[in-house]
Design an enzyme around this catalytic site. Sequence first.
Site, mmCIF file in Angstrom:
data_model
loop_
_atom_site.group_PDB
_atom_site.id
_atom_site.type_symbol
_atom_site.label_atom_id
_atom_site.label_comp_id
_atom_site.label_asym_id
_atom_site.label_seq_id
_atom_site.Cartn_x
_atom_site.Cartn_y
_atom_site.Cartn_z
ATOM 1 N N CYS A 54 0.817 -1.222 0.000
ATOM 2 C CA CYS A 54 0.000 0.000 0.000
ATOM 3 C C CYS A 54 0.849 1.270 0.000
ATOM 4 C CB CYS A 54 -0.910 0.019 1.224
ATOM 5 S SG CYS A 54 -1.674 -1.551 1.616
ATOM 6 N N ASP A 94 -3.077 -3.462 7.495
ATOM 7 C CA ASP A 94 -4.239 -4.215 7.977
ATOM 8 C C ASP A 94 -4.270 -5.613 7.374
ATOM 9 O OD1 ASP A 94 -6.804 -2.096 9.014
ATOM 10 O OD2 ASP A 94 -4.808 -1.416 8.519
ATOM 11 N N CYS A 140 -2.154 2.888 3.124
ATOM 12 C CA CYS A 140 -2.986 1.873 3.779
ATOM 13 C C CYS A 140 -4.018 2.522 4.700
ATOM 14 C CB CYS A 140 -2.111 0.888 4.550
ATOM 15 S SG CYS A 140 -2.990 -0.610 5.068
ATOM 16 N N ASP A 141 -4.976 1.710 5.131
ATOM 17 C CA ASP A 141 -6.209 2.175 5.751
ATOM 18 C C ASP A 141 -6.046 3.263 6.802
ATOM 19 O OD1 ASP A 141 -6.983 0.048 4.220
ATOM 20 O OD2 ASP A 141 -7.988 -1.046 5.820
ATOM 21 N N LYS A 142 -5.251 3.019 7.835
ATOM 22 C CA LYS A 142 -5.202 3.956 8.959
ATOM 23 C C LYS A 142 -4.347 5.182 8.658
ATOM 24 C CE LYS A 142 -7.753 0.992 10.781
ATOM 25 N NZ LYS A 142 -7.671 0.100 9.617
ATOM 26 N N CYS A 149 -5.300 -1.863 -1.312
ATOM 27 C CA CYS A 149 -6.261 -2.884 -1.768
ATOM 28 C C CYS A 149 -7.222 -2.310 -2.801
ATOM 29 C CB CYS A 149 -7.040 -3.426 -0.588
ATOM 30 S SG CYS A 149 -6.018 -4.296 0.613
ATOM 31 N N GLU A 168 -10.052 -6.012 13.148
ATOM 32 C CA GLU A 168 -10.983 -6.339 12.072
ATOM 33 C C GLU A 168 -11.171 -7.857 12.004
ATOM 34 O OE1 GLU A 168 -10.116 -2.593 9.064
ATOM 35 O OE2 GLU A 168 -9.384 -4.587 8.529
ATOM 36 N N SER A 198 -13.336 -5.494 8.232
ATOM 37 C CA SER A 198 -12.546 -4.950 7.138
ATOM 38 C C SER A 198 -13.465 -4.338 6.101
ATOM 39 C CB SER A 198 -11.726 -6.067 6.494
ATOM 40 O OG SER A 198 -11.206 -5.660 5.255
#
Length: 559
Positions: free
Chosen positions: A54, A86, A127-129, A199, A449, A475
């Site tokens: 990511c 994640d 990435c996500d966070k 992702c 998650e 997720s």
Amino acid sequence: MTPEYDTRQHSRELLDGPDRAAARAYLKGIGFDDEALTKPIIGVANTWTETMPCNFHLRAVSAAIKEGIRAAGATPMEFNTVAISDGITMGHKGMRTSLVSREIIADSIELVSRGHAFDAVIAISGCDKTIPGTVMALARLNLPSVMLYGGSILPGSLHDEDISIQDVFEAVGAHAAGTITDEELTEIENNASPGAGACGGQFTANTMAMAFEVMGISPEGSAMVPAVAGARKQVAEDAGRLVVDVLKRGLKARDVITKESIQNAIAAVCMSGGSTNAVLHLLALAYEAEIDLKIEEFDVISAKTPLTADLKPGGKYLARDFWEAGGVPVVANRLLEAGLLNESAIRVEGDTVADYARRAVETEGQQVVKPLSDPLKATGGIAILKGNLAPEGCVVKLAGHERVFAEGPARVFENEKECFAAVEASEIKPGDIVVIRNEGPSGGPGMREMLQVTAALIGEGLGDSVALLTDGRFSGATHGFMAGHVAPEATKGGPIAAVREGDTIVIDVANRELNVLLSDEEIAQRIADYKLPEPLYTRGVLGKYARTVTSASQGAVTS
């Protein structure tokens, strides 16, 4: 007439005058000359790391941003933050660190920016966070600011079909059920993640990137450009120029991050079938920007927002397809057409979200974002339920399945690991309602998650017959009938602690209720009798987080 904005009001204090000679000496020794140190200083907050795809490419993105900053007449100074994957930590104890990293990302950007007196900040996420973490920091600092997302991964390919990491998680469940072989699992594993980028579905990373583009803190058209696309370098260079322009105009982060622009972001999430994690992250951002936002507002917006984007995990298409269809501006245009945008919200470019939406260029014949006349569903992809199991609320994702009601026996697990072992052993049966507790923000700690569990259930063919609820999270790649963020969590005396094996649970989306068929008195007695597990961490960052984190219904911020 508005006075001209002082573009060096912060760095001047750090770098100008005889008494600041030592600071200049340090910086000259690493390549900054007198000319560079008399220009505005732009902090470039990078979330690069070599531990995941990511953010793997973000050094190159940062280099292009810095080119743009220099070309626009300012001096960039790059620094880094932490980042946790994640996907890689999913189903492992390391997943407890993921949500915690959001706060540390925000803390570190705030600290470096204040300590080094930057005049403006551009943050790079992946990435996500890292995405909400960067924007939370910008809201705290309230400097002229921009956030640039690094882009998503291209689809993998197997037997001439596009695949993503979602397919790998579901293949694990299929393998456990014996429906695919070791060799078939390895083949999917080897082809699902072909390079750099976050992702590729409308999972949490792309959901938040889209939300922040619609909000206006990210540049127009930037979110869906794939990480490895040739256009990505130009997007980054343009963002570098843009942050200098934002500085010259004196447009601060909280001029862009407003109640109205957050509502626009929520509507975009609902219209796209985005991740339930957006609830957590947008509540946290509102807290940092000192905006009053309640969890119930997500339900109000979702109820009047049609679901039009046919994106994975619930739909057909991936981020590359979304980009080729016209990207995030197409969703914004649909929201404008539906009368669901706060049209006057200001963007970093200086115009309004309505102007941005009207500039959308939709690819003729695209099938990714449906017209308002033919939505996938009449209402959005998120519902907020309350009841005697969730007095503060919980989040249900509606995109990707048709179920809106479940009633069945509780199968109770004290943590995710216990539940996954039961799934692998085929102990979960059709009609069960799986309950996973002690995975909340404090109890986890870190609110893990549950993709490993939910994907395994899908892989075993139970996706349409089993429901799941947890005080943890799901997720963005999760699909199926799931209620997450159940609050208060078990560790904080929430009623989820009262549930016992075989109790009847009712999930009723139409009435927005989540209940266990027990009296209030029985619930209270069971909570009093419940023996909490010993805390996994009492010291270090996870121990501190467990002691200071707020409820999921408040965004799980540390306070």
